[in-house]
Design an enzyme around this catalytic site. Sequence first.
Site, PDB file in Angstrom:
ATOM      1  N   ARG A 207      12.437  10.908   5.622  1.00  0.00           N
ATOM      2  CA  ARG A 207      13.106   9.979   6.211  1.00  0.00           C
ATOM      3  C   ARG A 207      13.375   9.916   7.991  1.00  0.00           C
ATOM      4  O   ARG A 207      13.400   8.994   8.369  1.00  0.00           O
ATOM      5  CB  ARG A 207      14.671   9.837   5.486  1.00  0.00           C
ATOM      6  CG  ARG A 207      14.421   9.350   4.095  1.00  0.00           C
ATOM      7  CD  ARG A 207      15.799   9.219   3.398  1.00  0.00           C
ATOM      8  NE  ARG A 207      16.544  10.219   3.043  1.00  0.00           N
ATOM      9  CZ  ARG A 207      16.316  10.674   1.651  1.00  0.00           C
ATOM     10  NH1 ARG A 207      15.485   9.758   0.831  1.00  0.00           N
ATOM     11  NH2 ARG A 207      16.930  11.558   1.543  1.00  0.00           N
ATOM     12  N   PHE A 223       9.292   0.128  -2.980  1.00  0.00           N
ATOM     13  CA  PHE A 223       9.831   1.042  -3.872  1.00  0.00           C
ATOM     14  C   PHE A 223      10.984   1.813  -3.093  1.00  0.00           C
ATOM     15  O   PHE A 223      11.200   3.100  -2.797  1.00  0.00           O
ATOM     16  CB  PHE A 223       8.885   2.202  -4.286  1.00  0.00           C
ATOM     17  CG  PHE A 223       7.482   1.742  -4.800  1.00  0.00           C
ATOM     18  CD1 PHE A 223       7.405   1.228  -6.139  1.00  0.00           C
ATOM     19  CD2 PHE A 223       6.565   1.352  -4.023  1.00  0.00           C
ATOM     20  CE1 PHE A 223       6.275   0.782  -6.669  1.00  0.00           C
ATOM     21  CE2 PHE A 223       5.189   0.852  -4.280  1.00  0.00           C
ATOM     22  CZ  PHE A 223       5.176   0.550  -5.840  1.00  0.00           C
ATOM     23  N   ASP A 245      12.692  -3.480  -4.268  1.00  0.00           N
ATOM     24  CA  ASP A 245      12.703  -2.322  -5.472  1.00  0.00           C
ATOM     25  C   ASP A 245      12.582  -3.331  -6.887  1.00  0.00           C
ATOM     26  O   ASP A 245      13.499  -4.343  -6.710  1.00  0.00           O
ATOM     27  CB  ASP A 245      13.940  -1.386  -5.411  1.00  0.00           C
ATOM     28  CG  ASP A 245      13.441  -0.288  -6.283  1.00  0.00           C
ATOM     29  OD1 ASP A 245      13.049   0.957  -5.749  1.00  0.00           O
ATOM     30  OD2 ASP A 245      13.834  -0.362  -7.580  1.00  0.00           O
ATOM     31  N   ASN A 272       8.686  -7.041  -8.006  1.00  0.00           N
ATOM     32  CA  ASN A 272       7.755  -6.096  -8.154  1.00  0.00           C
ATOM     33  C   ASN A 272       6.623  -5.850  -6.952  1.00  0.00           C
ATOM     34  O   ASN A 272       6.148  -6.715  -6.444  1.00  0.00           O
ATOM     35  CB  ASN A 272       6.961  -6.613  -9.271  1.00  0.00           C
ATOM     36  CG  ASN A 272       5.684  -5.515  -9.995  1.00  0.00           C
ATOM     37  OD1 ASN A 272       5.139  -4.894  -9.160  1.00  0.00           O
ATOM     38  ND2 ASN A 272       5.430  -5.571 -11.167  1.00  0.00           N
ATOM     39  N   ASP A 293       6.512   4.585  -1.640  1.00  0.00           N
ATOM     40  CA  ASP A 293       7.021   5.670  -2.358  1.00  0.00           C
ATOM     41  C   ASP A 293       7.235   5.486  -4.008  1.00  0.00           C
ATOM     42  O   ASP A 293       8.381   5.239  -4.281  1.00  0.00           O
ATOM     43  CB  ASP A 293       8.179   6.055  -1.637  1.00  0.00           C
ATOM     44  CG  ASP A 293       8.984   7.495  -2.335  1.00  0.00           C
ATOM     45  OD1 ASP A 293       8.245   8.238  -2.888  1.00  0.00           O
ATOM     46  OD2 ASP A 293       9.838   7.732  -2.223  1.00  0.00           O
ATOM     47  N   CYS A 333       4.647  11.392  -6.315  1.00  0.00           N
ATOM     48  CA  CYS A 333       5.392  12.377  -6.654  1.00  0.00           C
ATOM     49  C   CYS A 333       4.710  12.983  -7.975  1.00  0.00           C
ATOM     50  O   CYS A 333       5.440  13.365  -8.867  1.00  0.00           O
ATOM     51  CB  CYS A 333       6.870  12.007  -6.895  1.00  0.00           C
ATOM     52  SG  CYS A 333       7.289  10.505  -7.805  1.00  0.00           S
TER      53      CYS A 333
HETATM   54  N1  SAH Z   1      11.905   5.589  -1.661  1.00  0.00           N
HETATM   55  C1  SAH Z   1      12.968   6.019  -2.344  1.00  0.00           C
HETATM   56  C2  SAH Z   1      12.697   6.560  -3.654  1.00  0.00           C
HETATM   57  C3  SAH Z   1      11.738   5.693  -4.452  1.00  0.00           C
HETATM   58  S1  SAH Z   1      11.804   6.217  -6.287  1.00  0.00           S
HETATM   59  C4  SAH Z   1      14.128   6.849  -1.729  1.00  0.00           C
HETATM   60  O1  SAH Z   1      13.648   7.833  -0.833  1.00  0.00           O
HETATM   61  O2  SAH Z   1      15.206   6.923  -1.883  1.00  0.00           O
HETATM   62  C5  SAH Z   1      10.806   4.867  -6.782  1.00  0.00           C
HETATM   63  C6  SAH Z   1      11.646   3.549  -6.972  1.00  0.00           C
HETATM   64  O3  SAH Z   1      10.393   2.759  -7.328  1.00  0.00           O
HETATM   65  C7  SAH Z   1      12.624   3.523  -8.127  1.00  0.00           C
HETATM   66  O4  SAH Z   1      13.497   2.990  -7.314  1.00  0.00           O
HETATM   67  C8  SAH Z   1      12.226   2.245  -8.910  1.00  0.00           C
HETATM   68  O5  SAH Z   1      13.127   1.385  -9.520  1.00  0.00           O
HETATM   69  C9  SAH Z   1      11.176   1.507  -8.119  1.00  0.00           C
HETATM   70  N2  SAH Z   1      10.064   1.011  -8.699  1.00  0.00           N
HETATM   71  C10 SAH Z   1       9.323   1.250  -9.993  1.00  0.00           C
HETATM   72  N3  SAH Z   1       8.286   0.402 -10.158  1.00  0.00           N
HETATM   73  C11 SAH Z   1       8.353  -0.536  -9.285  1.00  0.00           C
HETATM   74  C12 SAH Z   1       7.539  -1.951  -9.124  1.00  0.00           C
HETATM   75  N4  SAH Z   1       6.648  -2.029  -9.781  1.00  0.00           N
HETATM   76  N5  SAH Z   1       7.937  -2.465  -7.943  1.00  0.00           N
HETATM   77  C13 SAH Z   1       9.010  -2.160  -7.180  1.00  0.00           C
HETATM   78  N6  SAH Z   1       9.804  -1.076  -7.353  1.00  0.00           N
HETATM   79  C14 SAH Z   1       9.312  -0.238  -8.388  1.00  0.00           C
END
Ligand code: SAH
Length: 390
Positions: A207, A223, A245, A272, A293, A333
């Site tokens: 971050r 995400f 998200d 999405n 992410d 991850c």
């Molecule tokens: N970058 C964030 C963590 C991301 S975790 C941080 O540092 O805090 C992954 C995230 O992807 C989750 O919040 C989940 O809700 C989201 N997610 C899962 N599938 C998704 C999709 N198809 N489109 C958008 N978000 C999605």
Amino acid sequence: MFTIRLAPGKAARIEAGHPWIYRSEIARVDGEGEPGAIAHVRDSRGRFLGQAMVNLQSQIAGRLLAREEAPIDSAFFRRRIQDALGKYGRTLQGPGASRLVFGEADRLPGLIADRYGDVVVLQLLTAGMDRVRGTILESLRSLLGPRAIYERNDASSRRLEGLPLTKGFAWGEGETAIWIEEAGLQFLAEVAEGQKTGFFLDQRETRQVVRALARGRDVLDCFCYSGGFAINAAAGAAASVLGIDISAQAVSWAELAAQRNGAARCTFLAGNAFDQLRGFDREGRRFGMIILDPPAFTKGREALAGALRGYKEINLRAMKLLAPGGILVTCSCSYHVDGPTFLDMLRQAAADARREFRLVEVRSQAADHPILLAAKETQYLKCVVLEAVD
Ligand code: SAH
């Protein structure tokens, strides 16, 4: 005496420091132990290798605790927790959030403990750790003096261990929505409803990388969860920030945090990311920085090919959406996708996007998620920073 004996040739990995014994590697079980009981581990010739928590129901049937014969009792676990807490920064001081115990890498396989201010959030992920729950709670309580301990034993991996999914305060009580501070910014960690234990502590250091590179850029954080990267980009003087998200709840936490930090340049959208990336491409939109992410696309080795297709798709789309000189911060991850495999996927995506990139940095998880050299699974987070060369 509860003892497991490994098949011929299966001791080398354990001897080299890897803590897992797969069920398929066990040739013989002597005596009886309930799931999670401590067993002696011996090689095919009967040589003592160590002591492990054993659950024959699980594919990872043994998790090595000690290489010596010393008793594994309450004092043993308390000492191990004390060792983990002795590391730099692992206290409850201040309004921060951090990992206190990281399972295998802290020689406590199956145990995760995080702290959000003065609240500890615990995960007992194996039958072995579940059996010593009382000892773990008491050790954390007496060593740290938290206001409360919340248990997030609803991780689906507990099913593989034959354990029920539960959550709730194990000790103390209070609000489960906790404002924490990180590098001068405030974030909302919902420890009962949030992902993992409430916040993605493992991305803390990345971050700050995003914050340092965001100046003047239009940033897209796919995400985005509760806004960690997005709000840091805004704090780093990004021109604009859009976070996406799929979870409306995560987006609502991100919006609350943006407000609280006065990050008016941030907007968030529940949707999405795959569809949105496609849509931006059609509209011809460009971004100066894109962060990807996503959640783990695979938890098993068998789904690796499909996972790599998913990673390639979003990375290819993001690469096309970058403005000249744009920066891509891209993460995985999934621990089955190792570093070299992830980089190869990025090379293919760049070739398909017909763009050249400079590899600015290859990163991993934050330092409070240590990595065991012998167990590459403990280095689960890959993060690559690329800069478009044009
Ligand atoms: N970058 C964030 C963590 C991301 S975790 C941080 O540092 O805090 C992954 C995230 O992807 C989750 O919040 C989940 O809700 C989201 N997610 C899962 N599938 C998704 C999709 N198809 N489109 C958008 N978000 C999605």
